[in-house]
Scaffold this motif. Sequence first.
Motif, PDB file in Angstrom:
ATOM      1  N   PHE A   1      -3.801  31.926  48.186  1.00 35.87           N
ATOM      2  CA  PHE A   1      -2.866  31.265  47.279  1.00 35.87           C
ATOM      3  C   PHE A   1      -3.527  30.851  45.960  1.00 35.87           C
ATOM      4  CE2 PHE A   1      -0.949  29.874  51.531  1.00 35.87           C
ATOM      5  CZ  PHE A   1      -0.209  31.041  51.630  1.00 35.87           C
ATOM      6  N   ALA A   2      -4.748  30.331  46.028  1.00 36.30           N
ATOM      7  CA  ALA A   2      -5.425  29.913  44.791  1.00 36.30           C
ATOM      8  C   ALA A   2      -5.693  31.097  43.858  1.00 36.30           C
ATOM      9  CB  ALA A   2      -6.709  29.162  45.104  1.00 36.30           C
ATOM     10  N   PRO A   3      -6.215  32.239  44.344  1.00 34.69           N
ATOM     11  CA  PRO A   3      -6.393  33.374  43.438  1.00 34.69           C
ATOM     12  C   PRO A   3      -5.089  33.844  42.794  1.00 34.69           C
ATOM     13  CG  PRO A   3      -7.689  33.711  45.413  1.00 34.69           C
ATOM     14  CD  PRO A   3      -6.845  32.507  45.665  1.00 34.69           C
ATOM     15  N   LEU A   4      -3.992  33.817  43.567  1.00 37.82           N
ATOM     16  CA  LEU A   4      -2.708  34.208  42.977  1.00 37.82           C
ATOM     17  C   LEU A   4      -2.286  33.213  41.908  1.00 37.82           C
ATOM     18  CD1 LEU A   4      -0.184  35.907  42.748  1.00 37.82           C
ATOM     19  CD2 LEU A   4       0.769  34.650  44.700  1.00 37.82           C
ATOM     20  N   ALA A   5      -2.422  31.919  42.202  1.00 37.54           N
ATOM     21  CA  ALA A   5      -2.040  30.913  41.215  1.00 37.54           C
ATOM     22  C   ALA A   5      -2.850  31.055  39.933  1.00 37.54           C
ATOM     23  CB  ALA A   5      -2.232  29.512  41.809  1.00 37.54           C
ATOM     24  N   ILE A   6      -4.139  31.328  40.053  1.00 34.35           N
ATOM     25  CA  ILE A   6      -4.982  31.505  38.870  1.00 34.35           C
ATOM     26  C   ILE A   6      -4.600  32.782  38.126  1.00 34.35           C
ATOM     27  CG2 ILE A   6      -7.367  31.975  38.137  1.00 34.35           C
ATOM     28  CD1 ILE A   6      -8.203  29.933  40.330  1.00 34.35           C
ATOM     29  N   ALA A   7      -4.276  33.837  38.872  1.00 28.73           N
ATOM     30  CA  ALA A   7      -3.810  35.063  38.217  1.00 28.73           C
ATOM     31  C   ALA A   7      -2.528  34.804  37.435  1.00 28.73           C
ATOM     32  CB  ALA A   7      -3.586  36.154  39.262  1.00 28.73           C
ATOM     33  N   GLN A   8      -1.635  33.992  37.982  1.00 24.14           N
ATOM     34  CA  GLN A   8      -0.355  33.743  37.315  1.00 24.14           C
ATOM     35  C   GLN A   8      -0.530  33.115  35.940  1.00 24.14           C
ATOM     36  OE1 GLN A   8       1.700  31.486  40.342  1.00 24.14           O
ATOM     37  NE2 GLN A   8       2.655  33.312  41.225  1.00 24.14           N
TER      38      GLN A   8
END
Length: 233
Positions: free
Chosen positions: A113-120
């Motif tokens: 979830f954190a990598p996706l949030a940072i990608a967003q």
Amino acid sequence: MVHRPTALITGASAGFGLALARSLVGRGWQVIGTARRADRLERVRAELGDALLAVPGDVTEPGYRAELADTARRVGDLEVVVNNASRLGPSPMPRLADYALDELESVYRTNVFAPLAIAQFTLPLLRAGGGVLVNISSDAGVEPYPDWGGYGSSKAALDQLTAILAAENPQVSIYAFDPGDMRTEMHQAAFPGTDISGIPLPETVVPTLLRLIEERPKNGRYTAADFATGVAR
């Protein structure tokens, strides 16, 4: 005034993230570095000077990610993002049939979830300059190793997430990168009581990731071995 390219690296206070930050700063880059332990990140900032923008905090916390996003937007030009921060889970690692679900949720919050949030929040900045997003993967996301179900399944999810992000954002170079076994605290925690001195230090693996970033092959999943041998798919 000479332009300094900027990278955002999560988990920059130790292991592979620290080795990468040192290498990029040595090449004239500016690094936005994260780490949960502020004392460790402060030591890195003291070592690397103003080339490191230290933003201590936990990438699983929405409030912290908002602060990190503000920092990235203030910097403006963002060439590279490396989602390196990872959580192994309990040590010794339990089998999936015995895995405490709250522990598994913590692993997924950090590794998926954190990598996706940072990608967003970084993708718009990367699109502006044709940048590179790298999510650090593992062979445990491909091979069904006993006792690695929590960490391995989270990395398998991260690989698929990375592949879909790449398909949805063709104007950005997006990769999953498996650095292989490295002599880090997390690897030692995976094998408590085992001598891991014979496996490579993170510094020896960094050049393979730098080759990926510089050569920018087609989007996909790569291993350090792909670039150590000079063969990229």
